[in-house]
Design a protein around this motif. Structure first.
Motif, PDB file in Angstrom:
ATOM      1  N   TYR A  91      10.424   7.394  -7.974  1.00  0.00           N
ATOM      2  CA  TYR A  91       9.239   8.238  -8.039  1.00  0.00           C
ATOM      3  C   TYR A  91       9.561   9.707  -7.883  1.00  0.00           C
ATOM      4  O   TYR A  91      10.394  10.098  -7.058  1.00  0.00           O
ATOM      5  CB  TYR A  91       8.238   7.815  -6.961  1.00  0.00           C
ATOM      6  CG  TYR A  91       7.402   6.623  -7.373  1.00  0.00           C
ATOM      7  CD1 TYR A  91       7.985   5.371  -7.531  1.00  0.00           C
ATOM      8  CD2 TYR A  91       6.045   6.760  -7.627  1.00  0.00           C
ATOM      9  CE1 TYR A  91       7.233   4.285  -7.934  1.00  0.00           C
ATOM     10  CE2 TYR A  91       5.278   5.679  -8.024  1.00  0.00           C
ATOM     11  CZ  TYR A  91       5.881   4.440  -8.175  1.00  0.00           C
ATOM     12  OH  TYR A  91       5.134   3.367  -8.573  1.00  0.00           O
ATOM     13  N   GLU A  96       0.843  -1.192   0.000  1.00  0.00           N
ATOM     14  CA  GLU A  96       0.000   0.000   0.000  1.00  0.00           C
ATOM     15  C   GLU A  96       0.877   1.240   0.000  1.00  0.00           C
ATOM     16  O   GLU A  96       1.753   1.400   0.844  1.00  0.00           O
ATOM     17  CB  GLU A  96      -0.903   0.004   1.225  1.00  0.00           C
ATOM     18  CG  GLU A  96      -1.777   1.243   1.342  1.00  0.00           C
ATOM     19  CD  GLU A  96      -2.516   1.287   2.659  1.00  0.00           C
ATOM     20  OE1 GLU A  96      -2.322   0.383   3.502  1.00  0.00           O
ATOM     21  OE2 GLU A  96      -3.298   2.229   2.870  1.00  0.00           O
ATOM     22  N   VAL A  97       0.629   2.108  -0.964  1.00  0.00           N
ATOM     23  CA  VAL A  97       1.363   3.367  -1.036  1.00  0.00           C
ATOM     24  C   VAL A  97       0.899   4.286   0.087  1.00  0.00           C
ATOM     25  O   VAL A  97      -0.304   4.469   0.297  1.00  0.00           O
ATOM     26  CB  VAL A  97       1.138   4.041  -2.394  1.00  0.00           C
ATOM     27  CG1 VAL A  97       1.762   5.430  -2.402  1.00  0.00           C
ATOM     28  CG2 VAL A  97       1.702   3.183  -3.514  1.00  0.00           C
ATOM     29  N   GLN A  98       1.846   4.831   0.803  1.00  0.00           N
ATOM     30  CA  GLN A  98       1.513   5.749   1.888  1.00  0.00           C
ATOM     31  C   GLN A  98       2.500   6.912   1.890  1.00  0.00           C
ATOM     32  O   GLN A  98       3.709   6.725   1.765  1.00  0.00           O
ATOM     33  CB  GLN A  98       1.537   5.032   3.233  1.00  0.00           C
ATOM     34  CG  GLN A  98       0.968   5.839   4.366  1.00  0.00           C
ATOM     35  CD  GLN A  98       0.799   5.024   5.638  1.00  0.00           C
ATOM     36  OE1 GLN A  98       1.396   3.964   5.792  1.00  0.00           O
ATOM     37  NE2 GLN A  98      -0.022   5.527   6.557  1.00  0.00           N
ATOM     38  N   ALA A 112       7.644   8.225   2.899  1.00  0.00           N
ATOM     39  CA  ALA A 112       6.960   7.374   1.924  1.00  0.00           C
ATOM     40  C   ALA A 112       7.167   5.902   2.232  1.00  0.00           C
ATOM     41  O   ALA A 112       8.197   5.503   2.780  1.00  0.00           O
ATOM     42  CB  ALA A 112       7.471   7.689   0.531  1.00  0.00           C
ATOM     43  N   ARG A 170       4.565  10.189  -7.963  1.00  0.00           N
ATOM     44  CA  ARG A 170       4.241   9.728  -9.313  1.00  0.00           C
ATOM     45  C   ARG A 170       5.502   9.077  -9.892  1.00  0.00           C
ATOM     46  O   ARG A 170       6.607   9.557  -9.663  1.00  0.00           O
ATOM     47  CB  ARG A 170       3.816  10.901 -10.172  1.00  0.00           C
ATOM     48  CG  ARG A 170       3.455  10.569 -11.590  1.00  0.00           C
ATOM     49  CD  ARG A 170       3.055  11.831 -12.346  1.00  0.00           C
ATOM     50  NE  ARG A 170       2.593  11.516 -13.687  1.00  0.00           N
ATOM     51  CZ  ARG A 170       3.372  11.428 -14.736  1.00  0.00           C
ATOM     52  NH1 ARG A 170       4.677  11.638 -14.597  1.00  0.00           N
ATOM     53  NH2 ARG A 170       2.879  11.130 -15.919  1.00  0.00           N
ATOM     54  N   ALA A 173       2.933  14.476  -2.907  1.00  0.00           N
ATOM     55  CA  ALA A 173       2.334  13.504  -3.808  1.00  0.00           C
ATOM     56  C   ALA A 173       3.440  12.788  -4.566  1.00  0.00           C
ATOM     57  O   ALA A 173       4.531  13.326  -4.754  1.00  0.00           O
ATOM     58  CB  ALA A 173       1.377  14.192  -4.775  1.00  0.00           C
ATOM     59  N   SER A 188      -0.978   9.379  -5.845  1.00  0.00           N
ATOM     60  CA  SER A 188      -0.811   9.097  -4.417  1.00  0.00           C
ATOM     61  C   SER A 188      -0.535  10.401  -3.685  1.00  0.00           C
ATOM     62  O   SER A 188       0.377  11.140  -4.061  1.00  0.00           O
ATOM     63  CB  SER A 188       0.350   8.124  -4.209  1.00  0.00           C
ATOM     64  OG  SER A 188       0.118   6.908  -4.893  1.00  0.00           O
ATOM     65  N   TRP A 189      -1.293  10.615  -2.627  1.00  0.00           N
ATOM     66  CA  TRP A 189      -1.229  11.866  -1.884  1.00  0.00           C
ATOM     67  C   TRP A 189      -1.156  11.598  -0.386  1.00  0.00           C
ATOM     68  O   TRP A 189      -1.717  10.615   0.111  1.00  0.00           O
ATOM     69  CB  TRP A 189      -2.475  12.716  -2.165  1.00  0.00           C
ATOM     70  CG  TRP A 189      -2.546  13.220  -3.565  1.00  0.00           C
ATOM     71  CD1 TRP A 189      -2.925  12.518  -4.683  1.00  0.00           C
ATOM     72  CD2 TRP A 189      -2.234  14.535  -4.012  1.00  0.00           C
ATOM     73  NE1 TRP A 189      -2.857  13.324  -5.796  1.00  0.00           N
ATOM     74  CE2 TRP A 189      -2.435  14.573  -5.411  1.00  0.00           C
ATOM     75  CE3 TRP A 189      -1.800  15.694  -3.364  1.00  0.00           C
ATOM     76  CZ2 TRP A 189      -2.218  15.724  -6.165  1.00  0.00           C
ATOM     77  CZ3 TRP A 189      -1.591  16.833  -4.118  1.00  0.00           C
ATOM     78  CH2 TRP A 189      -1.802  16.846  -5.507  1.00  0.00           C
TER      79      TRP A 189
END
Length: 122
Positions: free
Chosen positions: A32, A1-3, A24, A99, A97, A111-112
């Motif tokens: 990213y 899970e992206v956090q 992150a 990317r 964020a 993702s934020w």
């Protein structure tokens, strides 16, 4: 899970400094691009700085150029926004964020973080 988790916001007097952090997890951080955005009450979201995931190149909005510095520590999976010479108009919620690789417009960031409040008093 992206956090993504922002921290470091607070109340500061005009002319002061703050350093925001964006921690992150859940993805290969060094690949990213990380961008910082802000949104003040009643105003549109503004992209203020971005650092790419390829060569670490950076871009800044004119409103913060020369005062803010974006950086990243890939070993710590953390990006930073160092803000100097703060002005009352810098008051906003600041978001980071992520990317893949390249910086882009806000709509291209999937993702934020939850944001951190920065308040600059005059």
């Amino acid at each position: 899970e992206v956090q993504l988790v922002e921290s470091g916001g607070g109340l500061v007097q005009a002319g002061g400094s703050l350093r925001l952090s964006c921690a992150a997890s859940g993805f290969i951080f060094e690949d990213y691009a990380i961008s910082w955005f802000r949104q003040a009450p009643g105003k549109e979201r503004e992209g203020i700085s971005c650092i790419s995931g390829s060569d670490g190149s950076t871009v800044y909005a004119d409103s913060v150029k020369g005062r803010f510095t974006i950086s990243r520590d890939n070993a710590k999976n953390t990006a930073y926004l160092t803000m100097n010479s703060l002005k009352p108009e810098d008051t906003a919620i600041y978001y980071c964020a992520a990317r893949y690789v390249m910086c882009a417009d806000a709509s291209d960031f999937g993702s934020w973080g939850q944001g951190t409040q920065v308040t600059v008093s005059s």
